[in-house]
Design a protein around this motif. Structure first.
Motif, PDB file in Angstrom:
ATOM      1  N   GLN A  78       3.604  10.203   1.275  1.00  0.00           N
ATOM      2  CA  GLN A  78       3.245  11.584   0.997  1.00  0.00           C
ATOM      3  C   GLN A  78       3.968  12.042  -0.265  1.00  0.00           C
ATOM      4  N   LEU A 113      -0.949   4.993  -0.740  1.00  0.00           N
ATOM      5  CA  LEU A 113      -1.813   5.471   0.331  1.00  0.00           C
ATOM      6  C   LEU A 113      -1.096   5.584   1.663  1.00  0.00           C
ATOM      7  N   SER A 114       0.124   5.084   1.754  1.00  0.00           N
ATOM      8  CA  SER A 114       0.861   5.188   3.016  1.00  0.00           C
ATOM      9  C   SER A 114       1.994   6.203   2.953  1.00  0.00           C
ATOM     10  N   ARG A 160      -0.946  16.367   1.922  1.00  0.00           N
ATOM     11  CA  ARG A 160      -0.160  15.140   2.139  1.00  0.00           C
ATOM     12  C   ARG A 160       0.050  14.380   0.827  1.00  0.00           C
ATOM     13  N   GLN A 181     -10.574   8.808   3.238  1.00  0.00           N
ATOM     14  CA  GLN A 181     -11.123   8.012   4.329  1.00  0.00           C
ATOM     15  C   GLN A 181     -10.104   7.824   5.442  1.00  0.00           C
ATOM     16  N   LYS A 182      -8.834   7.740   5.078  1.00  0.00           N
ATOM     17  CA  LYS A 182      -7.776   7.454   6.056  1.00  0.00           C
ATOM     18  C   LYS A 182      -7.243   8.705   6.734  1.00  0.00           C
ATOM     19  N   TYR A 183      -7.049   9.786   5.950  1.00  0.00           N
ATOM     20  CA  TYR A 183      -6.415  10.980   6.501  1.00  0.00           C
ATOM     21  C   TYR A 183      -7.302  12.225   6.445  1.00  0.00           C
ATOM     22  N   ASN A 228       0.840  -1.203   0.000  1.00  0.00           N
ATOM     23  CA  ASN A 228       0.000   0.000   0.000  1.00  0.00           C
ATOM     24  C   ASN A 228       0.874   1.250   0.000  1.00  0.00           C
ATOM     25  N   SER A 273      -6.583  16.517   3.177  1.00  0.00           N
ATOM     26  CA  SER A 273      -5.184  16.104   3.047  1.00  0.00           C
ATOM     27  C   SER A 273      -4.823  15.662   1.634  1.00  0.00           C
ATOM     28  N   ARG A 286      -9.934   6.696  -1.032  1.00  0.00           N
ATOM     29  CA  ARG A 286      -9.335   5.875   0.021  1.00  0.00           C
ATOM     30  C   ARG A 286      -8.449   6.730   0.945  1.00  0.00           C
ATOM     31  N   TYR A 287      -7.702   7.646   0.359  1.00  0.00           N
ATOM     32  CA  TYR A 287      -6.815   8.491   1.153  1.00  0.00           C
ATOM     33  C   TYR A 287      -7.625   9.442   2.037  1.00  0.00           C
TER      34      TYR A 287
END
Length: 470
Positions: free
Chosen positions: A258, A255-256, A338, A284-286, A252, A290, A281-282
């Protein structure tokens, strides 16, 4: 049989020596050019007589042409070149002599001296023609013309234009290349038949791998590591595990991390939808604030509007850039984000605009942008090769395979990823945003490829053998 070597400054002199010592029935075994002239190797079954007895021609009948003797055809007073000698022989051919003589029944009288002599001329004519063909095939034209042989042929060769000679040479090269290809095919077929006899299980598994979509080179490479004592089931499981170990996956990574990420690839591969899936997806996570999206696709109608619609749904920033300067300026403005995802225009790998677009990321003002290749999983293997080769000058961080739900075979993309050492990051299998995107896993990809082969590739499941009648 008596064999002798004769040397002469030209072909006529050498033949005259053969005739003088061994007679007209001598057989020329070989000929070659030497430093001082021509060397002939001649053989004779019987001991030569002290002097060749030449039968005298019968008295000339009224209206009958005089037949030339063998001494007149090949003698000291003969023509100066072998070409002229043959022309003279053709003028005194047996058929011409026979047509001018009265025909008599064969049972009425035995063969006359003239008939025997005509046979001698015919035999020598056949020998001379065959010998001329042999000389022309073995000796280059310029070597023989240096010794006074074939002056007429030399003149015709000089008269040929360079274009004609070049065309003839090109035709010869083409024929030789065709023969070489046929021979290589035959040798490869023989080697394959030999391998099938020696290692039938391995050859069967190679066929299964190629039917699954893998290239022949990769299939043979994998089979070379398979233990010889494995049965078919164990060897197949071993090959699938070996293939999975050869596939490099990045996890990943997008998405992990920057920074800025650009998705590149041919038209119709789903780059815009994939950008929207990654952005969702990004977010949802950050969080939506971002992430941002930029499109440089100024060729496709409503390309920006499509991405802007996704941005409204996700709640993230969407921008458009038409030049490399605008792109660099936008990346500077969005440096607090990000992740910035860049959607590029889709071009064929043969389109010159593709190179122009790629150069937008290397103008010296652009910050570091990671580039990922987006390719359809159902693309033919030769097309995949051309696509990857089009990005040889681009440092690709990985690839994303799309439209797995439309595939009947996955071996082609797996083979391309292994052979070009291209890391696989994500796979997509639908149009839903953001559900239909998954992190690539090597074992899952190989397992999916094996299932597709079992469902569509095997003869007993493909249904290709069914004959439909009207």
């Amino acid at each position: 049989m008596k064999i002798r070597r004769f040397f002469g400054k030209d072909m006529r002199e050498a033949l005259s020596q053969v005739k003088a010592e061994l007679g007209s029935d001598a057989v020329i075994m070989s000929n070659r050019k030497v430093a001082d002239g021509i060397e002939l190797v001649a053989a004779y079954d019987k001991e030569p007589e002290a002097k060749l007895a030449v039968p005298k021609p019968a008295p000339k009948a009224p209206g009958q042409k005089t037949m030339p003797s063998l001494s007149e055809i090949i003698g000291d007073d003969g023509p100066d070149s072998l070409k002229a000698l043959l022309e003279k022989q053709h003028g005194a051919s047996p058929s011409a002599v026979a047509s001018s003589q009265p025909q008599a029944p064969a049972s009425a009288q035995p063969m006359s001296a003239n008939a025997k002599h005509a046979n001698e001329i015919a035999s020598h004519l056949d020998f001379s023609e065959a010998f001329l063909d042999d000389v022309e095939n073995q000796q280059p034209n310029h070597d023989l013309s240096d010794q006074g042989v074939y002056p007429e042929h030399q003149a015709s060769s000089i008269g040929e234009t360079p274009a004609t000679q070049s065309a003839e040479l090109a035709q010869i090269k083409e024929e030789l290349a065709s023969l070489r290809d046929v021979l290589q095919y035959q040798v490869a077929d023989l080697m394959e038949a030999k391998n099938k006899r020696q290692k039938p299980v391995h050859q069967y598994l190679v066929t299964r791998l190629t039917d699954m979509g893998l290239s022949s080179a990769l299939a043979k490479q994998l089979i070379s590591y398979t233990p010889a004592h494995y049965n078919e089931r164990d060897a197949w499981a071993y090959l699938l595990n070996l293939l999975a170990n050869r596939i490099n996956v990045t996890g990943n990574d997008i998405l992990s991390s920057q920074g800025a990420v650009a998705l590149v690839g041919p038209t119709g591969t789903g780059k815009t939808t994939t950008v929207a899936k990654l952005a969702a997806r990004y977010a949802q996570k950050y969080g939506a604030e971002s992430v941002a999206m930029i499109t440089i696709d100024t060729y496709r109608i409503a390309a920006y509007e499509q991405l802007a619609t996704y941005g409204k749904i996700i709640g993230c920033t969407v921008r458009k850039a038409q030049t490399s300067e605008e792109l660099a300026d936008l990346l500077f403005q969005l440096r607090h984000k990000r992740l910035v995802l860049i959607d590029t225009a889709g071009f064929s790998q043969r389109d010159c605009r593709l190179i122009k677009q790629i150069r937008q990321f290397d103008n010296g003002q652009m910050p570091n942008v990671k580039k990922y290749l987006v390719a359809q999983a159902n693309t033919q293997y030769p097309a995949l090769q051309r696509i990857i080769q089009a990005y040889d000058d681009v440092e690709l961080s990985g690839c994303i395979f799309t439209k797995l739900d439309e595939c009947y075979s996955l071996g082609e993309v797996l083979s391309a990823a292994v052979e070009y050492q291209l890391p696989v990051s994500y796979v997509t299998d639908g149009q839903k945003v953001p559900e239909d995107i998954k992190i690539a896993e090597a074992k899952s990809l190989v397992s999916a490829a094996a299932k597709l082969y079992k469902k569509y590739g095997l003869n007993h499941t493909s249904g290709n053998n069914a004959i439909k009648t009207a």
